[in-house]
Design a protein around this motif. Sequence first.
Motif: not given
Length: 127
Positions: A29-38
């Motif tokens: 889930s953290w990785l998902f939000w990191l990818l969205v922000g990126g």
Amino acid sequence: MTSEGRQPNMTWLFFSPSGRITRLPFFLSWLFWLLVGGFVVARMFANENHDTALALWTLALIVSGLVSTLSIAMLAIKRLHDIGYPGPLALCLFIPVLSPIVFIALCLWPGVNGPNEFGLRGDEPGA
């Protein structure tokens, strides 16, 4: 199941403080939000010479930042519940020096097997 007696879903995962999650859903889930922000930041750089598009992507960054911050707090609360700690400790994720340490601890610290005061995990029988 969640404390409301329903099957967990994506809304529960990202935006509910009730229940417990294991290390893998927390990290993914953290990785998902990191990818969205990126992705949003990449679109901002790609449109740096187009004022209207840049303004819209900047707005998207602000909105995604607010939504992801709320979601990360809810994820951390559920992860802390899995370990057996109270949810308010999730505030430690917003203290700059402690944030990376708390994140790594939540990603690596194993949860309590079986039910605890916060209920069953989503991957346990009867959940």
